[in-house]
Write a protein that holds these residues in place. Structure first.
Motif, PDB file in Angstrom:
ATOM      1  N   ALA A 152       0.838  -1.205   0.000  1.00  0.00           N
ATOM      2  CA  ALA A 152       0.000   0.000   0.000  1.00  0.00           C
ATOM      3  C   ALA A 152       0.871   1.252   0.000  1.00  0.00           C
ATOM      4  O   ALA A 152       0.601   2.220  -0.717  1.00  0.00           O
ATOM      5  CB  ALA A 152      -0.930  -0.006   1.210  1.00  0.00           C
ATOM      6  N   GLU A 153       1.934   1.208   0.792  1.00  0.00           N
ATOM      7  CA  GLU A 153       2.858   2.344   0.856  1.00  0.00           C
ATOM      8  C   GLU A 153       3.509   2.574  -0.514  1.00  0.00           C
ATOM      9  O   GLU A 153       3.650   3.718  -0.956  1.00  0.00           O
ATOM     10  CB  GLU A 153       3.922   2.038   1.914  1.00  0.00           C
ATOM     11  N   ASN A 154       3.897   1.498  -1.189  1.00  0.00           N
ATOM     12  CA  ASN A 154       4.487   1.615  -2.525  1.00  0.00           C
ATOM     13  C   ASN A 154       3.510   2.237  -3.509  1.00  0.00           C
ATOM     14  O   ASN A 154       3.893   3.066  -4.339  1.00  0.00           O
ATOM     15  CB  ASN A 154       4.934   0.243  -3.037  1.00  0.00           C
ATOM     16  N   GLU A 155       2.258   1.826  -3.430  1.00  0.00           N
ATOM     17  CA  GLU A 155       1.244   2.383  -4.319  1.00  0.00           C
ATOM     18  C   GLU A 155       1.081   3.883  -4.096  1.00  0.00           C
ATOM     19  O   GLU A 155       0.937   4.653  -5.042  1.00  0.00           O
ATOM     20  CB  GLU A 155      -0.095   1.660  -4.145  1.00  0.00           C
ATOM     21  N   ILE A 156       1.123   4.289  -2.848  1.00  0.00           N
ATOM     22  CA  ILE A 156       1.007   5.718  -2.526  1.00  0.00           C
ATOM     23  C   ILE A 156       2.184   6.479  -3.133  1.00  0.00           C
ATOM     24  O   ILE A 156       2.007   7.540  -3.747  1.00  0.00           O
ATOM     25  CB  ILE A 156       0.934   5.934  -0.998  1.00  0.00           C
ATOM     26  N   ILE A 157       3.370   5.931  -2.986  1.00  0.00           N
ATOM     27  CA  ILE A 157       4.562   6.595  -3.520  1.00  0.00           C
ATOM     28  C   ILE A 157       4.488   6.668  -5.042  1.00  0.00           C
ATOM     29  O   ILE A 157       4.809   7.702  -5.643  1.00  0.00           O
ATOM     30  CB  ILE A 157       5.841   5.867  -3.055  1.00  0.00           C
TER      31      ILE A 157
END
Length: 189
Positions: A152-157
């Motif tokens: 999820a964090e990667n998607e946000i970035i």
């Protein structure tokens, strides 16, 4: 060109005195002076030992690479991050490019060398998976949750990067339109 430890040390001593060392033949003076500035920054950050040639390569963990990429995404320059880590800016750029293309998996260290020609010699373990005990099951659940969080964090970035690129493209388009309007006004005057 590789410079000796003594040569680098002498260049830095002269630099601190406000003088420049003689530029070696075949090297651009501008680039050589940038090397000296970089060496000085490295020495101020890590100490004089950083200038010695190392007999082995540093291998950075995936988390270290990821944190370095995040520092650049947050606004730090690649130069600052490279000085902090004591490596070249090229390495940081490679990590950033791999991260943009492959995501977190692009930062994983890959095996070096040629692949084996004879694949039949590989060991094959065809066993039934063993049953997990309670602590292993809990750890598996925790790791899966952590994995989902990182995804999820990667998607946000990724979305942040895409948004920045979109905004930058819009700014360029607006600038081109302003320039074309100004050139039309000058042409009519």
């Amino acid at each position: 060109m590789k410079y000796s430890y003594e040569f680098k040390k002498n260049c830095i001593e002269l630099y601190k005195q406000g003088k420049w060392a003689d530029t070696p033949r075949g090297i651009n003076k501008y680039y050589f002076r940038n090397y000296i500035r970089r060496w000085n920054n490295l020495v101020e950050t890590h100490g004089i030992e950083i200038l010695k040639h190392k007999s082995h390569n540093n291998s950075f963990s995936v988390e270290d690479k990821y944190n370095s990429v995040l520092e650049v995404v947050k606004g730090k320059s690649t130069y600052q991050v490279s000085i902090e880590l004591g490596i070249s800016e090229g390495n940081i750029q490679n990590w950033i490019n791999n991260y943009k293309i492959y995501g977190y998996n692009g930062l994983v260290n890959k095996k070096k060398g040629r692949k084996s020609k004879n694949t039949t010699m590989k060991k094959t373990n065809i066993h039934k998976p063993k049953k997990l005990n309670e602590s292993e099951r809990e750890e598996l659940i925790r790791l899966r949750a952590e994995n989902e969080y990182i995804k999820a964090e990667n998607e946000i970035i990724k979305k942040e990067i895409a948004l920045r690129e979109k905004n930058y493209a819009a700014q360029l388009k607006a600038k081109k339109q302003r320039l074309s309007k100004n050139s039309k006004k000058k042409a009519t005057d």
